[in-house]
Design a protein around this motif. Sequence first.
Motif, PDB file in Angstrom:
ATOM      1  N   ALA A   1       6.380  -1.626  -1.102  1.00 40.83           N
ATOM      2  CA  ALA A   1       5.851  -2.888  -1.075  1.00 40.83           C
ATOM      3  C   ALA A   1       4.226  -3.100  -1.315  1.00 40.83           C
ATOM      4  O   ALA A   1       3.761  -4.082  -1.890  1.00 40.83           O
ATOM      5  N   MET A   2       3.565  -2.214  -0.736  1.00 42.38           N
ATOM      6  CA  MET A   2       1.949  -2.030  -1.017  1.00 42.38           C
ATOM      7  C   MET A   2       1.875  -1.834  -2.457  1.00 42.38           C
ATOM      8  O   MET A   2       1.005  -2.333  -2.996  1.00 42.38           O
TER       9      MET A   2
ATOM     10  N   ALA B   1       2.346  -5.277  -4.005  1.00 43.52           N
ATOM     11  CA  ALA B   1       1.184  -6.185  -3.648  1.00 43.52           C
ATOM     12  C   ALA B   1      -0.149  -5.921  -4.471  1.00 43.52           C
ATOM     13  O   ALA B   1      -0.631  -6.716  -5.025  1.00 43.52           O
ATOM     14  N   ASP B   2      -0.241  -4.573  -4.735  1.00 45.47           N
ATOM     15  CA  ASP B   2      -1.502  -4.169  -5.748  1.00 45.47           C
ATOM     16  C   ASP B   2      -1.127  -4.517  -7.050  1.00 45.47           C
ATOM     17  O   ASP B   2      -2.018  -5.073  -7.753  1.00 45.47           O
TER      18      ASP B   2
ATOM     19  N   LEU C   1      -2.746  -8.820  -4.883  1.00 42.93           N
ATOM     20  CA  LEU C   1      -2.772  -9.282  -3.594  1.00 42.93           C
ATOM     21  C   LEU C   1      -3.980  -8.658  -2.618  1.00 42.93           C
ATOM     22  O   LEU C   1      -3.841  -7.385  -2.648  1.00 42.93           O
TER      23      LEU C   1
ATOM     24  N   GLU D   1      -5.409  -6.378   0.137  1.00 46.63           N
ATOM     25  CA  GLU D   1      -4.638  -5.526   0.882  1.00 46.63           C
ATOM     26  C   GLU D   1      -4.874  -6.070   2.420  1.00 46.63           C
ATOM     27  O   GLU D   1      -3.656  -6.146   3.019  1.00 46.63           O
TER      28      GLU D   1
ATOM     29  N   VAL E   1      -2.046  -8.873   2.941  1.00 44.43           N
ATOM     30  CA  VAL E   1      -0.621  -8.306   3.016  1.00 44.43           C
ATOM     31  C   VAL E   1      -0.416  -7.731   4.150  1.00 44.43           C
ATOM     32  O   VAL E   1       0.832  -7.706   4.989  1.00 44.43           O
ATOM     33  N   LYS E   2      -1.359  -6.785   4.681  1.00 42.80           N
ATOM     34  CA  LYS E   2      -1.148  -6.237   6.127  1.00 42.80           C
ATOM     35  C   LYS E   2      -0.984  -7.118   7.147  1.00 42.80           C
ATOM     36  O   LYS E   2      -0.098  -6.954   8.083  1.00 42.80           O
TER      37      LYS E   2
ATOM     38  N   ARG F   1       1.085   4.161  -3.571  1.00 41.43           N
ATOM     39  CA  ARG F   1       0.092   3.380  -4.171  1.00 41.43           C
ATOM     40  C   ARG F   1      -0.352   4.105  -5.376  1.00 41.43           C
ATOM     41  O   ARG F   1      -0.585   3.435  -6.333  1.00 41.43           O
TER      42      ARG F   1
END
Length: 109
Positions: A15-16, A19-20, A24, A26, A29-30, A99
């Motif tokens: 998911a991260m 987002a990258d 988006l 970090e 997102v967190k 990531r």
Amino acid sequence: LISAVVAGVTAIGEAMAVADALGLPEDLVKAAMAQSPVAGIAGRAFAQGSHFAIRLAAKDVALAAASADLPVSRAVHTRLMEFPAEREEDLGQIVAAIRASQAQLKSPN
């Protein structure tokens, strides 16, 4: 069952990576994850001071996958095994590894 936690942390890594790819921030997102249904597993994924080696997580997921027809567990095991250099790191480090691998794929070299 630890295999559910391992699968969840691996999913947070992916998911991260999404987002990258979408650019988006970090922190945003967190924060969103912390207020969502995945808050508990995201907390483990980003925990500091924990140590459950990725190699042990992979072993446990492989045991689960061998005990029943569990395609998600098999896929998670395969994903964890893609990062041999991180095998002694805490499971949460799989997030950074995923990531980084996605960033390398995206990088024009």
